[in-house]
Design a protein around this motif. Sequence first.
Motif, PDB file in Angstrom:
ATOM      1  N   PRO A   1       0.803  -1.230   0.000  1.00  0.00           N
ATOM      2  CA  PRO A   1       0.000   0.000   0.000  1.00  0.00           C
ATOM      3  C   PRO A   1       0.835   1.279   0.000  1.00  0.00           C
ATOM      4  O   PRO A   1       0.363   2.329  -0.449  1.00  0.00           O
ATOM      5  CB  PRO A   1      -0.809  -0.126   1.301  1.00  0.00           C
ATOM      6  CG  PRO A   1      -0.911  -1.593   1.546  1.00  0.00           C
ATOM      7  CD  PRO A   1       0.393  -2.159   1.077  1.00  0.00           C
ATOM      8  N   PHE A   2       2.089   1.211   0.511  1.00  0.00           N
ATOM      9  CA  PHE A   2       2.958   2.386   0.496  1.00  0.00           C
ATOM     10  C   PHE A   2       3.413   2.743  -0.921  1.00  0.00           C
ATOM     11  O   PHE A   2       3.857   3.860  -1.164  1.00  0.00           O
ATOM     12  CB  PHE A   2       4.185   2.168   1.382  1.00  0.00           C
ATOM     13  CG  PHE A   2       3.898   2.315   2.850  1.00  0.00           C
ATOM     14  CD1 PHE A   2       3.666   3.568   3.404  1.00  0.00           C
ATOM     15  CD2 PHE A   2       3.840   1.207   3.675  1.00  0.00           C
ATOM     16  CE1 PHE A   2       3.394   3.715   4.755  1.00  0.00           C
ATOM     17  CE2 PHE A   2       3.569   1.339   5.025  1.00  0.00           C
ATOM     18  CZ  PHE A   2       3.338   2.598   5.566  1.00  0.00           C
ATOM     19  N   CYS A   3       3.307   1.788  -1.847  1.00  0.00           N
ATOM     20  CA  CYS A   3       3.704   2.049  -3.241  1.00  0.00           C
ATOM     21  C   CYS A   3       2.521   2.667  -3.974  1.00  0.00           C
ATOM     22  O   CYS A   3       1.877   2.042  -4.833  1.00  0.00           O
ATOM     23  CB  CYS A   3       4.147   0.747  -3.922  1.00  0.00           C
ATOM     24  SG  CYS A   3       5.616   0.003  -3.205  1.00  0.00           S
ATOM     25  N   ILE A   4       2.227   3.883  -3.617  1.00  0.00           N
ATOM     26  CA  ILE A   4       1.057   4.577  -4.163  1.00  0.00           C
ATOM     27  C   ILE A   4       1.223   4.797  -5.661  1.00  0.00           C
ATOM     28  O   ILE A   4       2.242   5.320  -6.115  1.00  0.00           O
ATOM     29  CB  ILE A   4       0.854   5.924  -3.443  1.00  0.00           C
ATOM     30  CG1 ILE A   4       0.631   5.677  -1.953  1.00  0.00           C
ATOM     31  CG2 ILE A   4      -0.324   6.688  -4.032  1.00  0.00           C
ATOM     32  CD1 ILE A   4       0.590   6.938  -1.112  1.00  0.00           C
ATOM     33  N   GLY A   5       0.219   4.368  -6.425  1.00  0.00           N
ATOM     34  CA  GLY A   5       0.281   4.506  -7.876  1.00  0.00           C
ATOM     35  C   GLY A   5       1.369   3.649  -8.507  1.00  0.00           C
ATOM     36  O   GLY A   5       1.829   3.952  -9.613  1.00  0.00           O
ATOM     37  N   GLY A   6       1.787   2.593  -7.809  1.00  0.00           N
ATOM     38  CA  GLY A   6       2.831   1.722  -8.336  1.00  0.00           C
ATOM     39  C   GLY A   6       4.226   2.286  -8.214  1.00  0.00           C
ATOM     40  O   GLY A   6       5.181   1.730  -8.772  1.00  0.00           O
ATOM     41  N   LYS A   7       4.378   3.390  -7.473  1.00  0.00           N
ATOM     42  CA  LYS A   7       5.683   4.036  -7.335  1.00  0.00           C
ATOM     43  C   LYS A   7       6.406   3.566  -6.074  1.00  0.00           C
ATOM     44  O   LYS A   7       5.796   3.096  -5.113  1.00  0.00           O
ATOM     45  CB  LYS A   7       5.513   5.557  -7.303  1.00  0.00           C
ATOM     46  CG  LYS A   7       4.931   6.129  -8.583  1.00  0.00           C
ATOM     47  CD  LYS A   7       4.817   7.651  -8.491  1.00  0.00           C
ATOM     48  CE  LYS A   7       4.263   8.245  -9.782  1.00  0.00           C
ATOM     49  NZ  LYS A   7       4.133   9.725  -9.703  1.00  0.00           N
ATOM     50  N   GLU A   8       7.716   3.738  -6.078  1.00  0.00           N
ATOM     51  CA  GLU A   8       8.533   3.386  -4.929  1.00  0.00           C
ATOM     52  C   GLU A   8       8.306   4.378  -3.789  1.00  0.00           C
ATOM     53  O   GLU A   8       7.831   5.485  -4.005  1.00  0.00           O
ATOM     54  CB  GLU A   8      10.020   3.417  -5.312  1.00  0.00           C
ATOM     55  CG  GLU A   8      10.358   2.476  -6.459  1.00  0.00           C
ATOM     56  CD  GLU A   8      11.644   2.880  -7.156  1.00  0.00           C
ATOM     57  OE1 GLU A   8      12.444   1.985  -7.490  1.00  0.00           O
ATOM     58  OE2 GLU A   8      11.837   4.096  -7.372  1.00  0.00           O
ATOM     59  N   TYR A   9       8.637   3.953  -2.588  1.00  0.00           N
ATOM     60  CA  TYR A   9       8.649   4.875  -1.455  1.00  0.00           C
ATOM     61  C   TYR A   9      10.066   4.911  -0.888  1.00  0.00           C
ATOM     62  O   TYR A   9      10.876   4.011  -1.124  1.00  0.00           O
ATOM     63  CB  TYR A   9       7.633   4.488  -0.386  1.00  0.00           C
ATOM     64  CG  TYR A   9       7.799   3.110   0.222  1.00  0.00           C
ATOM     65  CD1 TYR A   9       8.558   2.919   1.371  1.00  0.00           C
ATOM     66  CD2 TYR A   9       7.155   2.005  -0.336  1.00  0.00           C
ATOM     67  CE1 TYR A   9       8.687   1.670   1.942  1.00  0.00           C
ATOM     68  CE2 TYR A   9       7.288   0.744   0.218  1.00  0.00           C
ATOM     69  CZ  TYR A   9       8.054   0.577   1.365  1.00  0.00           C
ATOM     70  OH  TYR A   9       8.180  -0.675   1.914  1.00  0.00           O
ATOM     71  N   ARG A  10      10.377   5.937  -0.139  1.00  0.00           N
ATOM     72  CA  ARG A  10      11.742   6.148   0.333  1.00  0.00           C
ATOM     73  C   ARG A  10      11.882   5.736   1.799  1.00  0.00           C
ATOM     74  O   ARG A  10      10.977   5.946   2.615  1.00  0.00           O
ATOM     75  CB  ARG A  10      12.146   7.607   0.160  1.00  0.00           C
ATOM     76  CG  ARG A  10      13.570   7.927   0.586  1.00  0.00           C
ATOM     77  CD  ARG A  10      14.065   9.176  -0.098  1.00  0.00           C
ATOM     78  NE  ARG A  10      14.294   8.942  -1.529  1.00  0.00           N
ATOM     79  CZ  ARG A  10      14.734   9.867  -2.371  1.00  0.00           C
ATOM     80  NH1 ARG A  10      14.986  11.097  -1.937  1.00  0.00           N
ATOM     81  NH2 ARG A  10      14.917   9.585  -3.630  1.00  0.00           N
TER      82      ARG A  10
END
Length: 258
Positions: A35-44
């Motif tokens: 769920p932290f990968c909003i829009g399929g993007k990475e998180y830091r």
Amino acid sequence: MAIATFKRYEKKYLISKEKLDQILPSLLEYMELDPFCIGGKEYRIYSIYYDTDNHDVIRHNSSKPVYKEKMRIRSYYDRKDPDDKIFMELKKKSEGQGNKRRIKLKIKEIEPFVNEGIMPETKDYLSAQVAKELKYYLSRNKVHPALYVQYDRLALFGKEDKDFRMTFDRNVRTRRSDFVFGESEKDELLLPNGDYIMEIKILGAMPLWLTKILSENNLFSRGFSKYGVKFKQDAAEHKLEYHLTDKDGNRLDFSDFT
């Protein structure tokens, strides 16, 4: 104060961007994006590892002992305000099985806890127990901030088994000063060629479908610690300082022996 405890086996792999693109569609048949990968993007992820003046923690952990442990603080956001909350974690590993204990505390509580043993505020029994474990670790290890590590993560978890996770870390940056969360001009890339660190985190046996994917793509696990790799790089380049002390813990200079 929040707490989380994890026990699991971890397998790490070093893979290229091309290889990740190749296996990701197959993985997504059985797994979903975190769920932290909003829009399929990475998180830091932002971490600061703690060690002694003579790098005793990482030197011990790099010697492949049966049991090892290390302490770090971690945030998933660019935190700087003293009242901001972050995680303090104690990671242990014994015979391949990992255990992570962590509490959530304010940034302003870290230094008094580490340096003076002043316990952070706790609101429940489990949080208090983990805080005591951390205090005991700190009483045996005179540690301080030693390495800042920051990276971007793509994470997956099993559709049927939510405890089964895979992570892919890239853009790993490190520095040995300015221990605040956020980028700095002093940052150095740990993997300059853009490779990913793939990690499989599982409580039991690896599923057969994943074993097949790994085999078909010639992916084999290898030991890889971000802190450990940076330590070995700096040691090989003679970038590390060591400090001698007398029996009372007072620092000695090499000139004392001439």
